[in-house]
Design an enzyme around this catalytic site. Structure first.
Site, PDB file in Angstrom:
ATOM      1  N   ASP A  91     -17.199   7.277  -1.547  1.00 43.95           N
ATOM      2  CA  ASP A  91     -15.933   7.149  -0.819  1.00 43.95           C
ATOM      3  C   ASP A  91     -15.676   8.490  -0.137  1.00 43.95           C
ATOM      4  O   ASP A  91     -16.335   9.498  -0.439  1.00 43.95           O
ATOM      5  CB  ASP A  91     -14.808   6.790  -1.820  1.00 43.95           C
ATOM      6  CG  ASP A  91     -13.452   6.596  -1.154  1.00 43.95           C
ATOM      7  OD1 ASP A  91     -13.396   6.393   0.075  1.00 43.95           O
ATOM      8  OD2 ASP A  91     -12.429   6.650  -1.874  1.00 43.95           O
ATOM      9  N   HIS A 141      -7.211   1.261  -6.522  1.00 45.90           N
ATOM     10  CA  HIS A 141      -7.465   0.329  -5.413  1.00 45.90           C
ATOM     11  C   HIS A 141      -8.173  -0.916  -5.986  1.00 45.90           C
ATOM     12  O   HIS A 141      -9.349  -1.161  -5.715  1.00 45.90           O
ATOM     13  CB  HIS A 141      -8.325   1.011  -4.344  1.00 45.90           C
ATOM     14  CG  HIS A 141      -8.311   0.323  -3.007  1.00 45.90           C
ATOM     15  ND1 HIS A 141      -7.548  -0.801  -2.735  1.00 45.90           N
ATOM     16  CD2 HIS A 141      -8.981   0.599  -1.850  1.00 45.90           C
ATOM     17  CE1 HIS A 141      -7.746  -1.172  -1.487  1.00 45.90           C
ATOM     18  NE2 HIS A 141      -8.607  -0.343  -0.922  1.00 45.90           N
ATOM     19  N   ARG A 181       0.889  -1.180   0.000  1.00 46.88           N
ATOM     20  CA  ARG A 181       0.000   0.000   0.000  1.00 46.88           C
ATOM     21  C   ARG A 181       0.915   1.214   0.000  1.00 46.88           C
ATOM     22  O   ARG A 181       1.662   1.429   0.966  1.00 46.88           O
ATOM     23  CB  ARG A 181      -0.910  -0.018   1.233  1.00 46.88           C
ATOM     24  CG  ARG A 181      -1.568   1.322   1.491  1.00 46.88           C
ATOM     25  CD  ARG A 181      -2.685   1.251   2.501  1.00 46.88           C
ATOM     26  NE  ARG A 181      -3.850   0.618   1.928  1.00 46.88           N
ATOM     27  CZ  ARG A 181      -5.068   0.655   2.465  1.00 46.88           C
ATOM     28  NH1 ARG A 181      -5.277   1.291   3.598  1.00 46.88           N
ATOM     29  NH2 ARG A 181      -6.081   0.044   1.871  1.00 46.88           N
ATOM     30  N   ARG A 216     -13.511  -8.673   1.073  1.00 46.99           N
ATOM     31  CA  ARG A 216     -12.084  -8.392   0.815  1.00 46.99           C
ATOM     32  C   ARG A 216     -11.288  -9.667   1.075  1.00 46.99           C
ATOM     33  O   ARG A 216     -10.366  -9.998   0.342  1.00 46.99           O
ATOM     34  CB  ARG A 216     -11.584  -7.272   1.744  1.00 46.99           C
ATOM     35  CG  ARG A 216     -12.195  -5.905   1.511  1.00 46.99           C
ATOM     36  CD  ARG A 216     -11.761  -5.287   0.201  1.00 46.99           C
ATOM     37  NE  ARG A 216     -10.304  -5.162   0.098  1.00 46.99           N
ATOM     38  CZ  ARG A 216      -9.586  -4.179   0.645  1.00 46.99           C
ATOM     39  NH1 ARG A 216     -10.188  -3.212   1.300  1.00 46.99           N
ATOM     40  NH2 ARG A 216      -8.261  -4.119   0.498  1.00 46.99           N
ATOM     41  N   CYS A 269     -16.412   1.781   0.240  1.00 50.12           N
ATOM     42  CA  CYS A 269     -15.215   0.961   0.508  1.00 50.12           C
ATOM     43  C   CYS A 269     -14.830   0.994   1.976  1.00 50.12           C
ATOM     44  O   CYS A 269     -14.156   0.080   2.443  1.00 50.12           O
ATOM     45  CB  CYS A 269     -14.062   1.435  -0.364  1.00 50.12           C
ATOM     46  SG  CYS A 269     -13.704   3.197  -0.193  1.00 50.12           S
ATOM     47  N   GLN A 297     -10.068  -3.632  -3.725  1.00 51.77           N
ATOM     48  CA  GLN A 297     -11.369  -3.215  -3.203  1.00 51.77           C
ATOM     49  C   GLN A 297     -12.452  -3.398  -4.260  1.00 51.77           C
ATOM     50  O   GLN A 297     -13.511  -3.966  -3.990  1.00 51.77           O
ATOM     51  CB  GLN A 297     -11.307  -1.748  -2.766  1.00 51.77           C
ATOM     52  CG  GLN A 297     -12.636  -1.219  -2.257  1.00 51.77           C
ATOM     53  CD  GLN A 297     -13.054  -1.835  -0.937  1.00 51.77           C
ATOM     54  OE1 GLN A 297     -12.298  -1.810   0.015  1.00 51.77           O
ATOM     55  NE2 GLN A 297     -14.255  -2.405  -0.875  1.00 51.77           N
TER      56      GLN A 297
END
Ligand code: CP
Ligand code: NVA
Length: 305
Positions: free
Chosen positions: A221, A130, A103, A289, A261, A133
Site C-alpha cells: 500500500d 479498511h 469514509r 470491491r 489496494c 478492501q
C-alpha cells in the site's frame, strides 16, 4: 438487531464466509445479466471525509444494481462534527435512509455514527481500518481457489489501516501473515494484541526479503496515506527499500500473486514491472470491491429484517 460493519472482527468467520459466498452469487448473477433487486426501495447515505475512486464508484453502483438509491455526501455537504455533531447527523440520517456508509479520518467518528444511528453503518475506510478492501481482497483470493486458512501473506510497507485490516482477516480466516515495515511505522500494538488474542498468526519484521520468503500473496500500500500528505518526504526516505519489485517477487512462491489496494504510487511501494506483470491481480481486487460490498449491504439488511 442492526449490525454494523466497522471492522472484520465485527463478524465471525462463518459470517464472513457467508458474505464471500453471497458475493460469488451476486457476481455470477451480474455476469449472467440477471437482475438482483435485493435492496429495492432502500436508500444509503455515503459520507466521504476523504477522496475516493473505488469506494465511491463501487458503493454507488452496487446500490444501483441492487435496486436501491445511494446518496453521495461530500465533506462540504454535512461537515460531520463541525456543522452539527456527529450524533445529531446520525439521528437525522437514520430517519431518511436504511444504510450509512462513511469514509472518515478518525475511526471514533464511525463508532459514534454507529452508536447513535439505529441503521447499519459500514466503514468505507478510516485512519485505523479498511475492512471492505480486505474483504474484497479475500474474495479475490477465494474465487481463485486459494485456501484462506492455510495461505501465507506478506504485507510490505506501512503498518496502517490496510495492515490492521489484514491482521483482523488473519484472526478470522486463520492464514499466516508477516508484516515487514520500517521501525517507527509498525502497526498499532492494540490492533496486534486483539488480532493475536482472536487467534491471528502474525509476525512483524523489518526485513522485506525474510517476509517475502515463500509466501502465496505479496501485498503493499502507499507509504503516505490520506491525511499524511505533509509527511510524504519524510516517509519516502523511511520506506526506501519497502517496495515490491522483481527481486522481492522472486523470493515469494513461484505462483504467488501480487496485490495492492490502489491507488498505487508506481516506483515507490511497487514497480511498474511487478504491477503490470503476470502475477499482479490488482485490477481484479478493484473489480471485486463491487461484488464484496454488495454482499455486505445485502447481508446487513438481512440482519435487520
Ligand atoms: N482502495 C480504495 O479504497 O480506493 P479509493 O480510495 O479510491 O476508494
Ligand atoms: N492506506 C491508504 C489506503 C487507500 C485505499 C489510505 O488510507 O490512504
Amino acid at each position: 438487531m442492526k449490525r454494523d460493519f466497522l471492522s472484520l472482527l465485527d463478524c465471525s468467520r462463518d459470517e464472513l464466509q457467508a458474505i464471500l459466498d453471497l458475493a460469488a452469487e451476486l457476481k455470477a448473477a451480474l455476469k449472467a445479466g440477471r437482475e438482483q433487486p435485493l435492496l429495492r426501495g432502500k436508500a444509503m447515505a455515503m459520507i466521504f471525509e476523504k477522496p475516493s475512486l473505488r469506494t465511491h464508484v463501487t458503493f454507488e453502483l452496487g446500490m444501483f444494481q441492487l435496486g436501491g438509491y445511494p446518496i453521495y455526501l461530500t465533506p462540504n455537504d454535512i461537515q460531520l462534527g463541525h456543522r452539527e455533531t456527529v450524533a445529531d447527523a446520525a439521528r437525522n440520517l437514520e430517519r431518511f435512509v436504511d444504510l450509512i456508509m462513511a469514509r472518515t479520518f478518525a475511526h471514533e467518528t464511525l463508532e459514534e455514527l454507529a452508536r447513535c444511528a439505529q441503521k447499519p453503518v459500514i466503514n468505507g475506510l478510516s485512519d485505523l481500518l479498511h475492512p471492505c478492501q480486505v474483504l474484497a481482497d479475500c474474495f479475490t483470493l477465494f474465487e481463485r481457489g486459494v485456501n484462506l486458512r492455510s495461505m501465507r501473506v506478506a504485507f510490505i510497507g506501512d503498518g496502517n489501516n490496510m495492515a490492521h485490516s489484514w491482521m483482523n482477516a488473519a484472526a478470522r480466516f486463520g492464514f499466516e501473515l508477516v508484516i515487514a515495515c520500517p521501525s517507527g511505522y509498525q502497526p498499532s500494538p492494540l490492533i496486534f494484541d486483539r488480532a493475536h488474542a482472536a487467534g491471528g498468526r502474525i509476525t512483524i519484521t523489518g526485513d522485506v526479503m525474510e517476509a517475502a520468503q515463500g509466501v502465496d500473496v505479496l501485498y503493499t500500500d502507499t507509504w503516505a496515506s490520506m491525511g499524511q500528505e505533509a509527511e510524504a518526504d519524510e516517509r519516502r526516505a523511511a520506506f526506501l527499500g519497502y517496495q515490491i519489485n522483481g527481486d522481492v517477487l522472486r523470493r515469494a512462491s513461484a505462483d504467488a500473486v501480487v496485490m495492492h489496494c490502489l491507488p498505487a504510487h508506481r516506483g515507490e511501494e511497487i514497480t511498474d514491472e511487478v504491477m503490470d506483470g503476470p502475477q499482479s491481480i490488482v485490477f481484479d481486487q478493484a473489480e471485486n470491491r463491487l461484488h464484496a460490498q454488495k454482499a455486505v449491504m445485502v447481508w446487513l439488511m438481512r440482519q435487520v429484517a
